[in-house]
Design an enzyme around this catalytic site. Structure first.
Site, mmCIF file in Angstrom:
data_model
loop_
_atom_site.group_PDB
_atom_site.id
_atom_site.type_symbol
_atom_site.label_atom_id
_atom_site.label_comp_id
_atom_site.label_asym_id
_atom_site.label_seq_id
_atom_site.Cartn_x
_atom_site.Cartn_y
_atom_site.Cartn_z
ATOM 1 N N GLY A 260 8.188 10.147 -9.517
ATOM 2 C CA GLY A 260 7.613 8.822 -9.365
ATOM 3 C C GLY A 260 7.530 8.001 -10.624
ATOM 4 C CB ALA B 232 0.739 1.662 -16.297
ATOM 5 C CG ASP C 229 10.340 -2.684 -15.647
ATOM 6 O OD1 ASP C 229 9.867 -3.514 -14.868
ATOM 7 O OD2 ASP C 229 9.679 -1.772 -16.185
ATOM 8 C CB VAL D 199 2.787 -5.163 -20.427
ATOM 9 C CG1 VAL D 199 3.261 -4.481 -21.703
ATOM 10 C CG2 VAL D 199 3.613 -6.409 -20.147
ATOM 11 C CB VAL E 254 -0.985 0.003 1.201
ATOM 12 C CG1 VAL E 254 -2.096 -0.980 0.970
ATOM 13 C CG2 VAL E 254 -0.250 -0.298 2.519
ATOM 14 N N GLY F 142 3.240 5.848 -13.929
ATOM 15 C CA GLY F 142 2.584 6.742 -12.972
ATOM 16 C C GLY F 142 1.644 5.972 -12.069
ATOM 17 C CE LYS G 188 7.003 -2.432 -17.882
ATOM 18 N NZ LYS G 188 6.944 -0.958 -18.022
ATOM 19 C CG LEU H 153 -1.542 2.101 -22.003
ATOM 20 C CD1 LEU H 153 -0.305 2.128 -22.900
ATOM 21 C CD2 LEU H 153 -2.634 3.000 -22.564
#
Length: 816
Positions: free
Chosen positions: A665, A612, A679, A610, A474, A798, A683, A614
Site C-alpha cells: 500500500g 502524509a 506526484d 505533502v 472511503v 501509508g 508536492k 507530517l
C-alpha cells in the site's frame, strides 16, 4: 390557593384525564385548588371546520359533528365504567351536543356566521370538557364543585377577542369563592360573557388567560399551566436536540421568550399574575415529577446571562429610505401611523443614525398590504425622488437572545454575531433594547436551524463543539480515518470538548446521509445500502442540511471531486483535501480556493498533500506568518519511492521491490503515478505556492529515471513486465551510486524561484543519506534558518499516517 390550568393535550383522552386526576390528588389536599380546562385536544379546530362548512352550505358539516360527538362519547365511556355513574354525564353531554347541532344547523340554513355566533359555537368545547372532568372528579370521591366561567368573567362585545372588565370580573370571582368551600373548583377556560349576557371568547391563549385572571383575583400562591412539555426550553427543541428546560425565569424573560416564538406561553397570560407578583409554573402532565419552569418576579442568579434563544418565522423586512428623509421630522410618525391604520403589527424596528433609512419587520402575510399602503402614503415624496419605493424582503426569520442579566455581561452581542458569522449566517438587521434584555437579528429563514444550534452551542453547550463531517472516498485511507474518529471520539469529546459526527459518506457507487450522525460500528453495511452516489447530490444534501461547523473531506484522487470545492466553500463548508489535484492544478484555481476560503470564513486545509501525516504545510505556514521568507527547499517527498530505493540492491530485482511496495500500500494501484515523479512534482509545487511563489506544474523540471518502455506500457501488468526486461538499467543506477559511496534518493528541490525533481546520488553525511523505510524529509532554508535548515522528518506514506494527518486537519478546523 392554587390555580391549575390543563391544556387540550392534557385532557385529550380518558387516559390523559386520569393523569390529570392523579396530579390533583397530589396538589389539592394541601390547599384549595381551582382547575381551569381547555377543550379536548383538537376539538376547537374541528368546531371551526364544521362551522365553516356549514356556512359554505356543505352538508358534510354533519360528518364533523358526528366526529366531535364520538370523541366526547368515547371519553365518557372510558372514564365512567359503571352504568350508574355514567347516566347523568351522558345526559349532560348529549344535551350540550344537541345544542351544538342546532347551532350548526342554523348556520347551514342561513349560510352565515357572525363573530357573536362563532364565540357561542366555540364555547361548547370548553363547556363539554369541563363538565366531563367535573363529573369524573365526583365519581372518584373528590370534593369538587363546577362553576361556569361565563358567570364570572365579564367582557365587552369585542367578539372572538373580548376585553375583560376587571372591576366586575374581580368582584364576581371574590364573591363566588368566599362562598365556595370545595377542595377543587372546575371551570372552563377561554370563554366569558359580555355585559349584555352574550357568549364571548378571550382570543389566542384564552384558557391560560382565564387561569391568570382567576389567579390574580384570588391572590393565589401560584398559577400552574400543565401542558405536554416540561416547561419553557432554552430554544426550540424541535430544531435543537440539545435544548433543555429552563428552571427559572423572570416575568420579563418569559414574555420576551413567548413573544419570540415559545409556544408554551402566550404573553398576555403573564400580565395579570405579573401585576400581583404571583409565581407561574409550567409543568408537564405526562412527566409530573419533572421540575418544569417557574416564572417569578426575579429569576434565580444561576450565572447564565442568556436564558433562552427564540425565533419568529415568516417575517418580512421592509425598508423605507431616501436622501429626503435626512433631517426632516415626521417621516417615522407618518410611517407608523400608516401601518397602524392598516392594523399591521410591527415586530422589530431599527434605524440608521444618519436618518437615511428606517427598517422594520412585520409578518410575511402583511407585506403586500403594508407595501401598498406605504407607497400610497409617500407617493408624493417618491415621485420627487426624495424617497425610494418601499423595499420588501421576505422568507426571513428573527432570532433573539433573551436574558435579564445580559446587560451586566460584556461581549454577549459580540459572541452572538461572531458565532453567526463563523457559520455564514448573514444578518439583515439588528435590534437591541436599552434594557439589553433582548438582542434580535433578522436572518434568512433557511438559516434558522443552523443559527439556533450554533448559538445554543455557544451559550449553553460551551463545553462541547459539534463538528459535522461529510467524507467522500472511503477506501484504504478513508476506512482508517473512520476508525480513528470512532476510536478517538470519547477522548476528543472529553479532553478537547469536540463532538465529531460523520453525517455523510460516499464512495464511487453509493452515498449515505444521516442528519443524526452515522453509526460507525456498521458504516460499511449502511453505505452498501445507501442511495446512488452523486457529487452534486452529496453537495446538495450538505447544503440543505445547513449544519453548523460542517466539513467536507476529499480522500480521493479524482479531478471531478477537486472541481467541486468552490461550491462547498461558498456554503461556508470547510474543505479538507487529501487529493492533490486542486492545489497542484492551475495556479488561478488554487488562488481562487484560497480567496473563497477567506471570503466565506471556511477553512481550506490540505496538510496530507505533502508528507502524509507530517506537519509540513502547517510548519511552513507558521514560518510565513511569523514574517520569515523561504529561500530554498530540499526534500524527499515520496515515501513510496524512498521505500523502493531503500530496499533495492544488487541481489533484489527492481521489479520485486516495486511489487512489494504496491502490495503493502505504499504506491498507488498504478505505481507509475509514484515512480514517474509527477506526484513529487505536485508536492514541491504546492510547497512553492504556499511559500508565496506563483508557479504552474509545467514550471517544475521533471527528470524521469524510468525507461521509455515503462512509461509507454499500456497497462500496469505490461509495466511490470518492462521492469523485468529493463532490470539492467535499474541495476546500473544502483551500481553508480555504490561506486560513488552514495544512496539513491528521489529528491525535490526549490531554489531561486525554480523547482525540479529527479533521482539523485546522495553522498554519505548528507541528511538524506540515512533516510530509512518510507520516511520523508523536508529541509527549509529561510532568512531565519539560512545555513542550518529547519528539518521535518518522519513517515511520509501509508494509510494510517495519512489518516492521522486528515484527523489533525479536522481538529485544526474544530479549534478555530
Amino acid at each position: 390557593m392554587k390555580v391549575l390550568k390543563f391544556g387540550g393535550t392534557s385532557v385529550g383522552s380518558a387516559e390523559n384525564i386520569n393523569k390529570v386526576l392523579d396530579i390533583l390528588k397530589l396538589e389539592s389536599p394541601s390547599t384549595q385548588t381551582v382547575v381551569v380546562v381547555s377543550a379536548i385536544g383538537g376539538i376547537t379546530n374541528k368546531l371551526i371546520r364544521a362551522s365553516q362548512k356549514a356556512c359554505d352550505g356543505k352538508a358534510s358539516y354533519e360528518d364533523d359533528f358526528i366526529e366531535i360527538s364520538s370523541i366526547h362519547h368515547k371519553v365518557v365511556e372510558e372514564l365512567f365504567l359503571k352504568e350508574k355513574d355514567s347516566d347523568t354525564i351522558k345526559k349532560l353531554v348529549n344535551a350540550k351536543l344537541n345544542e351544538l347541532k342546532q347551532l350548526l344547523d342554523g348556520i347551514f340554513l342561513i349560510n352565515e356566521i357572525s363573530p357573536k355566533t362563532s364565540d357561542k359555537l366555540l364555547s361548547f368545547g370548553e363547556l363539554l370538557s369541563s363538565t366531563i372532568i367535573y363529573h369524573t372528579l365526583l365519581s372518584r370521591s373528590f370534593n369538587a364543585e363546577f362553576k361556569n366561567a361565563q358567570e364570572l368573567i365579564i367582557t365587552d362585545d369585542n367578539f372572538t377577542n373580548a376585553n375583560v372588565d376587571f372591576e366586575l370580573t374581580n368582584l364576581n370571582i371574590d364573591l363566588c369563592f368566599k362562598r365556595n368551600k370545595a377542595d377543587i373548583t372546575v371551570l372552563p377556560g377561554f370563554i366569558a360573557k359580555s355585559v349584555h349576557k352574550e357568549s364571548t371568547t378571550l382570543g389566542r391563549g384564552g384558557s391560560d388567560y382565564s387561569a391568570a385572571i382567576l389567579a390574580a383575583a384570588l391572590n393565589a400562591t401560584q398559577l400552574q399551566i400543565w401542558t405536554d412539555v416540561s416547561g419553557m426550553y432554552t430554544t426550540n427543541p424541535k430544531l435543537v436536540k440539545q435544548a433543555k428546560p429552563i428552571k427559572e425565569l423572570s416575568y420579563q424573560e418569559a414574555i420576551e421568550l413567548s413573544h419570540f416564538g415559545a409556544k408554551v406561553l402566550y404573553p398576555p397570560t403573564v400580565l395579570p399574575v405579573l401585576q400581583k407578583e404571583i409565581s407561574l409554573a409550567i409543568k408537564n402532565t405526562f412527566e409530573p415529577k419533572a421540575l418544569g419552569t417557574t416564572i417569578t418576579h426575579n429569576s434565580a442568579n444561576d450565572g447564565l446571562p442568556v436564558k433562552g434563544i427564540s425565533n419568529i418565522d415568516r417575517i418580512a423586512l421592509m425598508t423605507l429610505q431616501g436622501n429626503g428623509m435626512v433631517g426632516v421630522p415626521g417621516f417615522s410618525k407618518r410611517l407608523f401611523e400608516t401601518l397602524a391604520q392598516e392594523k399591521i403589527n410591527i415586530i422589530l424596528i431599527t434605524q440608521s443614525s444618519s436618518e437615511h433609512s428606517i427598517c422594520f419587520g412585520i409578518k410575511d402575510e402583511d407585506a403586500d398590504q403594508a407595501q401598498t399602503a406605504i407607497d400610497g402614503a409617500f407617493e408624493y415624496e417618491i415621485a420627487l425622488n426624495k424617497l425610494e419605493p418601499i423595499i420588501v424582503e421576505t422568507d426571513l426569520s428573527i432570532i433573539a437572545l433573551i436574558g435579564d442579566k445580559m446587560k451586566n455581561h460584556q461581549g454577549i452581542s459580540g459572541r452572538m454575531f461572531s458565532t453567526l458569522g463563523k457559520n455564514n449566517v448573514n444578518i439583515r438587521a439588528i435590534a437591541q433594547g436599552a434594557s439589553e434584555r433582548n438582542i434580535s437579528a433578522v436572518i434568512a429563514k433557511a438559516d434558522v436551524k443552523k443559527a439556533l444550534n450554533s448559538l445554543h452551542e455557544t451559550f449553553f453547550e460551551v463545553k462541547t463543539k459539534q463538528i459535522n463531517l461529510f467524507i467522500t472516498g472511503v477506501g484504504n485511507v478513508g476506512e482508517r480515518l473512520l476508525n480513528q474518529i470512532k476510536q478517538q471520539h470519547s477522548y476528543v469529546k472529553k479532553h478537547l470538548k469536540l463532538n465529531l459526527r460523520v453525517v455523510g459518506l460516499s464512495n464511487s457507487r453509493t452515498m449515505l446521509i444521516d442528519d443524526d450522525g452515522i453509526k460507525l460500528e456498521d458504516w460499511k453495511t449502511q453505505l452498501d445500502q445507501g442511495q446512488r452516489a452523486s457529487l452534486q447530490g452529496f453537495l446538495d444534501y450538505a447544503t440543505q442540511l445547513n449544519l453548523r461547523n460542517s466539513v467536507f473531506i476529499d480522500i480521493t484522487a479524482n479531478s471531478e471531486v477537486a472541481q467541486i470545492y468552490p461550491d462547498y466553500l461558498r456554503q461556508s463548508i470547510s474543505v479538507i483535501a487529501c487529493n492533490k489535484i486542486a492545489c497542484s492544478g492551475k495556479l488561478q484555481y488554487y488562488k481562487s480556493l484560497k480567496a473563497l476560503s477567506l471570503k466565506y470564513n471556511a477553512a481550506f486545509l490540505f496538510e496530507t498533500n505533502v508528507g502524509a501525516g507530517l506537519p509540513v504545510i502547517d510548519t511552513l505556514n507558521h514560518l510565513i506568518t511569523s514574517g520569515d521568507r523561504i529561500n530554498e527547499i530540499q526534500a524527499v517527498l515520496s515515501g513510496s519511492l524512498n521505500f523502493v530505493f531503500n530496499n533495492f540492491n544488487a541481489t533484489t530485482a527492481f521489479h520485486d521491490v516495486v511489487k512489494q511496495a504496491k502490495e503493502e500500500g505504499y504506491t498507488e494501484p498504478d505505481p507509475r503515478i509514484d515512480l514517474s515523479g509527477v506526484d513529487v512534482a505536485r508536492k514541491i509545487l504546492i510547497l512553492a505556492r504556499e511559500s508565496g511563489y506563483e508557479l504552474e506544474l509545467e514550471d517544475v523540471s521533471l527528470e524521469n529515471f524510468l525507461t521509455k518502455n515503462a512509461m509507454d506500457a499500456s497497462s500496469v501488468e505490461d509495466f511490470f513486465k518492462t521492469l523485468i526486461e529493463d532490470e539492467g538499467h535499474y541495476q546500473a543506477l544502483y551500481h553508480s551510486a555504490v561506486n560513488h559511496n552514495a544512496q539513491l534518493k528521489f529528491v525535490a528541490e526549490f531554489k531561486n524561484g525554480k523547482a525540479k525533481v529527479g533521482l539523485r546520488e546522495i553522498a554519505k553525511g548528507h541528511p538524506f543519506y540515512n533516510l530509512e523505510g518510507k520516511d520523508n524529509i523536508v529541509m527549509f532554508y529561510t532568512e531565519l534558518y539560512p545555513e542550518q535548515p529547519m528539518i521535518i522528518k518522519g513517515a511520509g506514506a501509508g494509510a494510517d499516517v495519512t489518516a492521522s494527518g486528515l484527523f489533525a486537519d479536522i481538529i485544526r478546523i474544530a479549534n478555530n
